[in-house]
Write a protein that holds these residues in place. Structure first.
Motif, PDB file in Angstrom:
ATOM      1  N   VAL A  21       0.844  -1.201   0.000  1.00 20.52           N
ATOM      2  CA  VAL A  21       0.000   0.000   0.000  1.00 20.52           C
ATOM      3  C   VAL A  21       0.875   1.246   0.000  1.00 20.52           C
ATOM      4  N   GLN A  22       1.949   1.226   0.760  1.00 20.20           N
ATOM      5  CA  GLN A  22       2.860   2.382   0.744  1.00 20.20           C
ATOM      6  C   GLN A  22       3.381   2.656  -0.660  1.00 20.20           C
ATOM      7  N   ALA A  23       3.840   1.603  -1.322  1.00 18.94           N
ATOM      8  CA  ALA A  23       4.376   1.766  -2.669  1.00 18.94           C
ATOM      9  C   ALA A  23       3.306   2.277  -3.632  1.00 18.94           C
ATOM     10  N   ALA A  24       2.091   1.755  -3.492  1.00 17.46           N
ATOM     11  CA  ALA A  24       0.992   2.195  -4.362  1.00 17.46           C
ATOM     12  C   ALA A  24       0.682   3.674  -4.139  1.00 17.46           C
ATOM     13  N   VAL A  25       0.620   4.090  -2.882  1.00 18.83           N
ATOM     14  CA  VAL A  25       0.336   5.496  -2.589  1.00 18.83           C
ATOM     15  C   VAL A  25       1.444   6.385  -3.142  1.00 18.83           C
ATOM     16  N   MET A  26       2.687   5.959  -3.011  1.00 13.38           N
ATOM     17  CA  MET A  26       3.805   6.755  -3.527  1.00 13.38           C
ATOM     18  C   MET A  26       3.751   6.891  -5.056  1.00 13.38           C
ATOM     19  N   ARG A  27       3.226   5.871  -5.723  1.00 10.44           N
ATOM     20  CA  ARG A  27       3.105   5.942  -7.188  1.00 10.44           C
ATOM     21  C   ARG A  27       1.931   6.822  -7.605  1.00 10.44           C
ATOM     22  N   ILE A  28       0.856   6.779  -6.828  1.00  4.07           N
ATOM     23  CA  ILE A  28      -0.363   7.514  -7.176  1.00  4.07           C
ATOM     24  C   ILE A  28      -0.260   8.990  -6.814  1.00  4.07           C
ATOM     25  N   TYR A  29       0.332   9.257  -5.655  1.00  2.00           N
ATOM     26  CA  TYR A  29       0.353  10.627  -5.148  1.00  2.00           C
ATOM     27  C   TYR A  29       1.789  11.070  -4.912  1.00  2.00           C
ATOM     28  N   GLU A  30       2.156  12.186  -5.522  1.00  2.00           N
ATOM     29  CA  GLU A  30       3.522  12.700  -5.383  1.00  2.00           C
ATOM     30  C   GLU A  30       3.549  14.086  -4.754  1.00  2.00           C
ATOM     31  N   GLY A  31       2.438  14.514  -4.207  1.00  2.00           N
ATOM     32  CA  GLY A  31       2.349  15.854  -3.649  1.00  2.00           C
ATOM     33  C   GLY A  31       2.960  15.959  -2.262  1.00  2.00           C
ATOM     34  N   GLY A  32       2.631  17.068  -1.609  1.00  2.00           N
ATOM     35  CA  GLY A  32       3.128  17.312  -0.267  1.00  2.00           C
ATOM     36  C   GLY A  32       2.690  16.229   0.701  1.00  2.00           C
ATOM     37  N   LEU A  33       3.580  15.862   1.578  1.00  2.13           N
ATOM     38  CA  LEU A  33       3.346  14.836   2.600  1.00  2.13           C
ATOM     39  C   LEU A  33       3.060  13.447   2.013  1.00  2.13           C
ATOM     40  N   ALA A  34       3.549  13.200   0.797  1.00  9.72           N
ATOM     41  CA  ALA A  34       3.330  11.888   0.163  1.00  9.72           C
ATOM     42  C   ALA A  34       3.919  10.766   1.002  1.00  9.72           C
ATOM     43  N   LEU A  35       5.108  10.977   1.541  1.00  7.50           N
ATOM     44  CA  LEU A  35       5.749   9.955   2.362  1.00  7.50           C
ATOM     45  C   LEU A  35       4.909   9.642   3.589  1.00  7.50           C
ATOM     46  N   GLU A  36       4.482  10.661   4.272  1.00  6.30           N
ATOM     47  CA  GLU A  36       3.687  10.475   5.485  1.00  6.30           C
ATOM     48  C   GLU A  36       2.341   9.814   5.178  1.00  6.30           C
ATOM     49  N   LEU A  37       1.704  10.241   4.089  1.00  6.66           N
ATOM     50  CA  LEU A  37       0.436   9.648   3.676  1.00  6.66           C
ATOM     51  C   LEU A  37       0.616   8.173   3.330  1.00  6.66           C
ATOM     52  N   SER A  38       1.715   7.846   2.661  1.00  6.88           N
ATOM     53  CA  SER A  38       1.951   6.449   2.285  1.00  6.88           C
ATOM     54  C   SER A  38       2.177   5.584   3.524  1.00  6.88           C
ATOM     55  N   VAL A  39       2.932   6.084   4.480  1.00  7.81           N
ATOM     56  CA  VAL A  39       3.209   5.309   5.699  1.00  7.81           C
ATOM     57  C   VAL A  39       1.928   5.131   6.521  1.00  7.81           C
ATOM     58  N   LEU A  40       1.140   6.174   6.647  1.00 10.91           N
ATOM     59  CA  LEU A  40      -0.135   6.056   7.382  1.00 10.91           C
ATOM     60  C   LEU A  40      -1.086   5.087   6.689  1.00 10.91           C
ATOM     61  N   SER A  41      -1.159   5.162   5.370  1.00  6.53           N
ATOM     62  CA  SER A  41      -2.036   4.253   4.618  1.00  6.53           C
ATOM     63  C   SER A  41      -1.572   2.809   4.747  1.00  6.53           C
ATOM     64  N   GLY A  42      -0.280   2.595   4.636  1.00  3.94           N
ATOM     65  CA  GLY A  42       0.266   1.247   4.798  1.00  3.94           C
ATOM     66  C   GLY A  42       0.050   0.713   6.194  1.00  3.94           C
ATOM     67  N   THR A  43       0.224   1.573   7.191  1.00  5.83           N
ATOM     68  CA  THR A  43       0.006   1.166   8.577  1.00  5.83           C
ATOM     69  C   THR A  43      -1.442   0.726   8.777  1.00  5.83           C
ATOM     70  N   ALA A  44      -2.379   1.489   8.243  1.00  9.88           N
ATOM     71  CA  ALA A  44      -3.798   1.140   8.370  1.00  9.88           C
ATOM     72  C   ALA A  44      -4.098  -0.196   7.685  1.00  9.88           C
ATOM     73  N   ALA A  45      -3.556  -0.387   6.498  1.00 10.88           N
ATOM     74  CA  ALA A  45      -3.791  -1.641   5.771  1.00 10.88           C
ATOM     75  C   ALA A  45      -3.214  -2.826   6.532  1.00 10.88           C
ATOM     76  N   GLY A  46      -1.979  -2.688   7.011  1.00 11.30           N
ATOM     77  CA  GLY A  46      -1.353  -3.766   7.778  1.00 11.30           C
ATOM     78  C   GLY A  46      -2.106  -4.073   9.060  1.00 11.30           C
ATOM     79  N   LEU A  47      -2.590  -3.027   9.721  1.00 16.94           N
ATOM     80  CA  LEU A  47      -3.361  -3.208  10.954  1.00 16.94           C
ATOM     81  C   LEU A  47      -4.615  -4.033  10.704  1.00 16.94           C
ATOM     82  N   LEU A  48      -5.366  -3.681   9.678  1.00 21.21           N
ATOM     83  CA  LEU A  48      -6.615  -4.392   9.393  1.00 21.21           C
ATOM     84  C   LEU A  48      -6.371  -5.853   9.012  1.00 21.21           C
ATOM     85  N   VAL A  49      -5.358  -6.078   8.182  1.00 21.71           N
ATOM     86  CA  VAL A  49      -5.035  -7.447   7.772  1.00 21.71           C
ATOM     87  C   VAL A  49      -4.590  -8.266   8.977  1.00 21.71           C
ATOM     88  N   LYS A  50      -3.664  -7.722   9.759  1.00 22.26           N
ATOM     89  CA  LYS A  50      -3.100  -8.475  10.891  1.00 22.26           C
ATOM     90  C   LYS A  50      -4.154  -8.723  11.964  1.00 22.26           C
TER      91      LYS A  50
END
Length: 129
Positions: A21-50
């Motif tokens: 999910v982090q990699a996908a967000v980084m590819r889709i969105y390159e604007g401000g706070l892209a790194l932070e958005l990708s990490v938060l999105s990945g964290t949420a996805a991992g949390l739900l799966v786990k």
């Protein structure tokens, strides 16, 4: 031994979901706070799966109703705060040191791996009892 293997497999699945999910967000969105958005999105996805895998297959924890299920998820999330800080520390630390996505992801994988070992003990003692 089967529990250890299953837990490790589920941790790997959650890590793949998180980093994917982090990699996908980084590819889709390159604007401000892209790194932070990708990490938060990945964290949420991992949390739900786990959470889903742990609840049903590791701890085989039945919830009585929607309220009990919600409380269990909130407690699971709360115990994850410490382990998330470990994960983020590794991921953002590797980003600061190496300045590349691949090394940031490696740091994230390392942090998640350490965090999941700790998380199992927290969940066993405080969430799924």
């Amino acid at each position: 031994m089967t529990l250890v293997f299953t837990y490790a497999l589920f941790a790997l699945i959650a890590i793949i979901a998180n980093i994917g999910v982090q990699a996908a967000v980084m590819r889709i969105y390159e604007g401000g706070l892209a790194l932070e958005l990708s990490v938060l999105s990945g964290t949420a996805a991992g949390l739900l799966v786990k959470y889903t895998l742990d609840k049903h297959y590791i701890f085989r924890f039945p919830t009585r109703d929607a309220v009990h299920s919600s409380k269990t998820f909130l407690l699971y999330t709360a115990t994850g705060i410490i382990t998330t800080l470990i994960f983020w520390g590794f991921e953002f630390g590797f980003q600061a040191i190496f300045q590349t996505n691949s090394m940031r992801y490696l740091g994230g994988i390392m942090g998640l791996s350490i965090g999941y070992v700790i998380k199992y003990q927290l969940d066993k003692r405080h969430v799924f009892r």
